[in-house]
Design an enzyme around this catalytic site. Structure first.
Site, mmCIF file in Angstrom:
data_model
loop_
_atom_site.group_PDB
_atom_site.id
_atom_site.type_symbol
_atom_site.label_atom_id
_atom_site.label_comp_id
_atom_site.label_asym_id
_atom_site.label_seq_id
_atom_site.Cartn_x
_atom_site.Cartn_y
_atom_site.Cartn_z
ATOM 1 N N SER A 146 -7.441 -19.450 -7.813
ATOM 2 C CA SER A 146 -5.974 -19.482 -7.839
ATOM 3 C C SER A 146 -5.463 -19.014 -6.487
ATOM 4 O O SER A 146 -5.650 -17.855 -6.112
ATOM 5 C CB SER A 146 -5.442 -18.573 -8.952
ATOM 6 O OG SER A 146 -4.038 -18.616 -8.997
ATOM 7 N N ALA A 150 -2.120 -23.838 -4.646
ATOM 8 C CA ALA A 150 -2.680 -24.604 -5.761
ATOM 9 C C ALA A 150 -3.631 -23.757 -6.589
ATOM 10 O O ALA A 150 -4.080 -22.685 -6.172
ATOM 11 C CB ALA A 150 -3.394 -25.844 -5.242
ATOM 12 N N GLN A 151 -3.922 -24.289 -7.767
ATOM 13 C CA GLN A 151 -4.856 -23.669 -8.703
ATOM 14 C C GLN A 151 -5.889 -24.719 -9.072
ATOM 15 O O GLN A 151 -5.566 -25.901 -9.213
ATOM 16 C CB GLN A 151 -4.100 -23.188 -9.935
ATOM 17 C CG GLN A 151 -4.904 -22.317 -10.873
ATOM 18 C CD GLN A 151 -3.993 -21.504 -11.779
ATOM 19 O OE1 GLN A 151 -3.249 -20.650 -11.313
ATOM 20 N NE2 GLN A 151 -4.043 -21.782 -13.073
ATOM 21 N N LYS A 166 -7.203 -29.974 -8.728
ATOM 22 C CA LYS A 166 -6.439 -29.076 -7.858
ATOM 23 C C LYS A 166 -4.966 -29.335 -8.140
ATOM 24 O O LYS A 166 -4.446 -30.413 -7.817
ATOM 25 C CB LYS A 166 -6.783 -29.365 -6.392
ATOM 26 C CG LYS A 166 -6.151 -28.404 -5.395
ATOM 27 C CD LYS A 166 -6.647 -28.729 -3.986
ATOM 28 C CE LYS A 166 -6.037 -27.800 -2.943
ATOM 29 N NZ LYS A 166 -6.527 -28.105 -1.584
ATOM 30 N N ASP A 298 -10.943 -25.409 8.809
ATOM 31 C CA ASP A 298 -11.162 -24.093 8.192
ATOM 32 C C ASP A 298 -12.536 -24.070 7.536
ATOM 33 O O ASP A 298 -12.660 -23.880 6.320
ATOM 34 C CB ASP A 298 -10.052 -23.835 7.164
ATOM 35 C CG ASP A 298 -9.935 -22.354 6.810
ATOM 36 O OD1 ASP A 298 -10.423 -21.514 7.581
ATOM 37 O OD2 ASP A 298 -9.348 -22.044 5.754
#
Length: 558
Positions: A146, A150-151, A166, A298
């Site tokens: 979480s 988004a979760q 997502k 990332d």
């Protein structure tokens, strides 16, 4: 300037003004509570925003204390998605922030309390339609993760395929728009109030940040990024990018394969030989950077999982960077200079990459760059060279000379730092330069290949051809504008003064030459007249005077 007035001066002011002011009050309160009261006190908005400074440290010294980075991270985390993502972007900008704060920003965790499952269901229904459950055999109510945007929930398709969903948090866009509006106003105030801020190009930083954030909020962008990564690594079985299901995805929902695997920390704790794993990780990152020119922005351990066969599964592809062929060429030159310890070439290549923000003294820039490079390259074995850290310091130094690096390059430097840091923590004896050598060789071969040269020649010919084709249409218009007085050519005052001085000198020289010739002619004419003479040569006195004047004129002309 009134920051508050700027916030509500946009075309959306009637709708968003009050909301922005309320949000600005919240932002200011959080930063004041975390020790950044001095900065907000300079805005002089205590009465308008009703900020409570009671007990707050309003001295400038508080901003530069040793724990500044930790306090900044805490404030960003509390303010939500816009500031969490801003922290992630700032962590790639060594030209804006000192290393200690950059280090803390890289630790910024994007973990928040999970959404109630009924809100997740509402988002899925809104994005995929009322009958969205027909596509899934199971849907796990407990989230895998979480975050602020988004979760993630596990699910199973009707054919048994394990997937993850997502799901974007509802109501994000209005709040993010408000935050961006406030950040733009603050950036304008900072650039007007602090001369040193002009070189930072805060407006440009925010424009890039807003663009990046807009792409992250549109999950279709991540879908396209993942599809492109899958194509780039289609021939490499060691790298797996989860397959995406376009018919079960939208702007706010992304459905993709479930990527099983272990975390790097688990592999390290198991005592296994990590060198092969690090080599795969390095080669994956290098291929993205040096070959494809399309890289994961990332690539930290949380976004990479180790597969059972030793390969890697890569997720969370919302933040990506791109390098054009021209930028890749510059990168080749930089790496070649590093490998050969050619410090002058390294400084020159960095300067050619840079974007000037003011007047630049290149000699000072070069001296600064060479001094930094000597610390990292002078007498250091290739296996111990930290390319990412070196690049980061060079980027930081560039701002002292009124130049900055393109945002994709600063993201690339951050990607190299992340890659080196993870690899060194797992396999300290790894040689990143040696692993990069095959990719550098391939880049050089492609750069000077016959196909690339032909492509460049064709491109240049097309540009010249288009310019020549446009000339018959453009030239009459230019001549017409000149004739009508619509087109004027200006000359800078300094240039105009120089031209005036040169013209004056030319006029004086011409006059002096004419007078000299006249004196010679007059002296010669006097020789034929019956005028008084002097001396043994019997030259008339008048001729002697004219010849003397002519001699003086000749000497002045020389």
């Amino acid at each position: 300037m009134s920051v508050l007035r700027t916030i509500v001066s946009s075309s959306r002011a009637l709708v968003t003004g009050a909301k922005d002011v309320a949000r600005f009050r919240e932002i200011a309160t959080v930063f004041v509570g975390h020790g950044f009261g001095w900065f907000f006190a300079q805005l002089k908005l205590r009465r308008e925003l009703q900020i409570d400074y009671a007990g707050a440290d309003l001295t400038r010294a508080a901003i530069g204390s040793p724990d500044t980075g930790k306090r900044l991270v805490a404030a960003f985390a509390k303010l939500g998605p816009t500031f969490i993502k801003l922290g992630q972007i700032l962590s790639t900008r060594p030209d804006l922030l000192p290393p200690a704060i950059l280090h803390e920003l890289t630790q910024l965790q994007d973990n928040v309390s999970p959404l109630p499952f009924d809100q997740v269901v509402q988002q899925l229904r809104s994005a995929l339609g009322p009958g969205f459950r027909e596509h899934f055999e199971t849907l796990d109510e407990t989230p895998l993760a979480s975050a602020s945007i988004a979760q993630v929930h596990r699910a199973t398709l009707k054919d048994g395929t394990a997937v993850v969903l997502k799901v974007q948090r509802p109501g994000l866009r209005p709040k993010i728009d408000s935050d961006l509006n406030i950040l733009r106003a603050i950036a304008n105030w900072v650039e007007e109030s602090f001369v040193e801020a002009e070189a930072m190009d805060l407006g440009g930083v925010l424009r890039g940040f807003a663009k990046s954030l807009a792409q992250e909020l549109d999950f279709r962008c991540e879908l396209r990024n993942m599809a492109r990564f899958r194509r780039n690594f289609a021939d490499d079985p060691r790298v797996r990018i989860p397959r995406v299901f376009e018919d079960l995805s939208s702007t706010e929902v992304l459905c993709m394969e479930f990527a099983e695997g272990r975390k790097f920390s688990e592999v390290l704790a198991s005592g296994e030989d990590t060198r092969p794993l690090v080599e795969v990780y390095f080669k994956t990152a290098y291929k993205m950077l040096f070959v494809d020119g399309f890289f994961h922005g990332d690539l930290h351990p949380g976004n990479v999982f180790v597969q059972a066969d030793g390969g890697l599964a890569i997720i969370d592809c919302g933040m990506v960077g791109r390098l054009t062929p021209a930028m890749k060429d510059r990168l080749i030159d930089i790496l070649h200079a590093v490998l050969n310890e050619d410090l002058e070439s390294l400084a020159r290549c960095f300067y050619e990459l840079a974007i000037p923000t003011g007047k630049v003294n290149y000699n000072e820039f070069e001296a600064d760059a060479i001094e930094i490079a000597e610390r990292y390259l002078g007498g250091v074995p290739l296996s111990e060279i930290q390319i990412g850290v070196l690049f980061g310091e060079l980027v930081t130094a560039a701002t002292r000379h009124n130049v900055r690096m393109p945002s994709d390059f600063t993201m690339m430097f951050k990607a190299i730092v992340t890659t080196e840091g993870l690899a060194k923590s797992i396999a300290p004896d790894i040689d990143p330069i040696e692993l990069a050598r095959p990719f550098i060789t391939q880049m050089v071969a492609e750069r000077y290949s016959s196909d690339r040269i032909k492509q460049l020649l064709v491109t240049d010919f097309q540009l010249l051809s288009r310019a020549a084709h446009a000339m018959p249409r453009v030239l009459p218009a230019i001549l017409s504008d000149i004739q009508d007085g619509k087109l004027a050519i200006g000359i800078a005052p300094g240039t105009l003064k120089t031209h005036h001085e040169a013209t004056n000198l030319q006029v004086k020289t011409a006059v002096r030459a004419a007078l000299t010739v006249t004196c010679l002619a007059c002296g010669t004419y006097c020789l034929g007249l019956q005028l008084p003479t002097f001396g043994l040569l019997g030259i008339p006195i008048a001729s002697a005077v004219f010849y003397t004047l002519a001699l003086y004129g000749i000497l002045r002309l020389r």
